[in-house]
Write a protein that holds these residues in place. Structure first.
Motif, PDB file in Angstrom:
ATOM      1  N   UNK A  93       5.599  -5.366 -32.839  1.00 15.78           N
ATOM      2  CA  UNK A  93       4.594  -5.315 -31.776  1.00 15.78           C
ATOM      3  C   UNK A  93       3.325  -4.609 -32.221  1.00 15.78           C
ATOM      4  N   UNK A  94       3.445  -3.566 -33.017  1.00 18.39           N
ATOM      5  CA  UNK A  94       2.245  -2.897 -33.530  1.00 18.39           C
ATOM      6  C   UNK A  94       1.493  -3.830 -34.472  1.00 18.39           C
ATOM      7  N   UNK A  95       2.229  -4.555 -35.290  1.00 20.15           N
ATOM      8  CA  UNK A  95       1.595  -5.516 -36.189  1.00 20.15           C
ATOM      9  C   UNK A  95       0.934  -6.632 -35.391  1.00 20.15           C
ATOM     10  N   UNK A  96       1.610  -7.112 -34.355  1.00 22.63           N
ATOM     11  CA  UNK A  96       1.032  -8.165 -33.516  1.00 22.63           C
ATOM     12  C   UNK A  96      -0.253  -7.688 -32.856  1.00 22.63           C
ATOM     13  N   UNK A  97      -0.293  -6.437 -32.409  1.00 24.05           N
ATOM     14  CA  UNK A  97      -1.502  -5.877 -31.811  1.00 24.05           C
ATOM     15  C   UNK A  97      -2.641  -5.814 -32.829  1.00 24.05           C
ATOM     16  N   UNK A  98      -2.345  -5.387 -34.040  1.00 26.59           N
ATOM     17  CA  UNK A  98      -3.368  -5.312 -35.084  1.00 26.59           C
ATOM     18  C   UNK A  98      -3.908  -6.701 -35.405  1.00 26.59           C
ATOM     19  N   UNK A  99      -3.010  -7.670 -35.512  1.00 23.84           N
ATOM     20  CA  UNK A  99      -3.435  -9.044 -35.794  1.00 23.84           C
ATOM     21  C   UNK A  99      -4.278  -9.586 -34.643  1.00 23.84           C
ATOM     22  N   UNK A 100      -3.870  -9.323 -33.409  1.00 24.97           N
ATOM     23  CA  UNK A 100      -4.634  -9.770 -32.238  1.00 24.97           C
ATOM     24  C   UNK A 100      -6.042  -9.169 -32.240  1.00 24.97           C
ATOM     25  N   UNK A 101      -6.138  -7.881 -32.524  1.00 23.19           N
ATOM     26  CA  UNK A 101      -7.453  -7.242 -32.600  1.00 23.19           C
ATOM     27  C   UNK A 101      -8.302  -7.865 -33.708  1.00 23.19           C
ATOM     28  N   UNK A 102      -7.680  -8.179 -34.824  1.00 22.10           N
ATOM     29  CA  UNK A 102      -8.402  -8.827 -35.910  1.00 22.10           C
ATOM     30  C   UNK A 102      -8.910 -10.203 -35.525  1.00 22.10           C
ATOM     31  N   UNK A 132     -12.718 -11.372 -35.305  1.00 16.81           N
ATOM     32  CA  UNK A 132     -13.165 -12.546 -36.048  1.00 16.81           C
ATOM     33  C   UNK A 132     -13.914 -13.508 -35.141  1.00 16.81           C
ATOM     34  N   UNK A 133     -13.388 -13.744 -33.948  1.00 14.98           N
ATOM     35  CA  UNK A 133     -14.051 -14.644 -32.999  1.00 14.98           C
ATOM     36  C   UNK A 133     -15.420 -14.113 -32.592  1.00 14.98           C
ATOM     37  N   UNK A 134     -15.515 -12.835 -32.323  1.00 16.96           N
ATOM     38  CA  UNK A 134     -16.801 -12.234 -31.956  1.00 16.96           C
ATOM     39  C   UNK A 134     -17.774 -12.327 -33.129  1.00 16.96           C
ATOM     40  N   UNK A 135     -17.295 -12.045 -34.327  1.00 14.45           N
ATOM     41  CA  UNK A 135     -18.156 -12.129 -35.503  1.00 14.45           C
ATOM     42  C   UNK A 135     -18.650 -13.532 -35.776  1.00 14.45           C
ATOM     43  N   UNK A 136     -17.778 -14.528 -35.604  1.00 15.18           N
ATOM     44  CA  UNK A 136     -18.192 -15.921 -35.815  1.00 15.18           C
ATOM     45  C   UNK A 136     -19.232 -16.332 -34.786  1.00 15.18           C
ATOM     46  N   UNK A 137     -19.042 -15.911 -33.531  1.00 11.68           N
ATOM     47  CA  UNK A 137     -20.001 -16.237 -32.487  1.00 11.68           C
ATOM     48  C   UNK A 137     -21.337 -15.549 -32.768  1.00 11.68           C
ATOM     49  N   UNK A 138     -21.285 -14.313 -33.252  1.00 16.30           N
ATOM     50  CA  UNK A 138     -22.508 -13.585 -33.577  1.00 16.30           C
ATOM     51  C   UNK A 138     -23.244 -14.246 -34.742  1.00 16.30           C
ATOM     52  N   UNK A 139     -22.512 -14.804 -35.687  1.00 12.50           N
ATOM     53  CA  UNK A 139     -23.144 -15.494 -36.807  1.00 12.50           C
ATOM     54  C   UNK A 139     -23.832 -16.777 -36.369  1.00 12.50           C
ATOM     55  N   UNK A 140     -23.267 -17.451 -35.381  1.00  6.74           N
ATOM     56  CA  UNK A 140     -23.825 -18.724 -34.923  1.00  6.74           C
ATOM     57  C   UNK A 140     -25.045 -18.543 -34.035  1.00  6.74           C
ATOM     58  N   UNK A 141     -25.045 -17.487 -33.226  1.00 10.43           N
ATOM     59  CA  UNK A 141     -26.144 -17.266 -32.296  1.00 10.43           C
ATOM     60  C   UNK A 141     -27.073 -16.198 -32.855  1.00 10.43           C
TER      61      UNK A 141
END
Length: 81
Positions: free
Chosen positions: A39-48, A52-61
């Protein structure tokens, strides 16, 4: 022997970069699950993934973070009214 290994490693990296990254990611993920738990690993992966999604959106806009700040300020001002 050491030089031959370096050449082989460079060749594998050039030809199969995705597989190398996938293998490394899998090993790291497995070690994290063994060391800190699922569960701790799943949380870390989810945060990553969210980052990543926020960073990709920031790169596009062009002005992504400025727009986010403006929207946040508008919401705060609406709450005050």
């Amino acid at each position: 022997m050491k030089e031959e290994f370096k050449e082989w490693l460079a060749m594998v990296w050039q030809e199969d970069r995705g597989q190398c990254l996938g293998l490394a990611s899998g090993i790291i993920l497995a070690l994290m699950i063994l060391l800190i738990g699922f569960w701790r690993t799943a949380f870390i992966v989810l945060c990553g993934v969210v980052g990543l999604c926020i960073g990709r959106k920031a790169d596009r806009e062009e002005d992504f973070f400025g727009r986010i700040a403006d929207d946040l300020l508008d919401r705060i001002n609406r709450l005050r009214s």
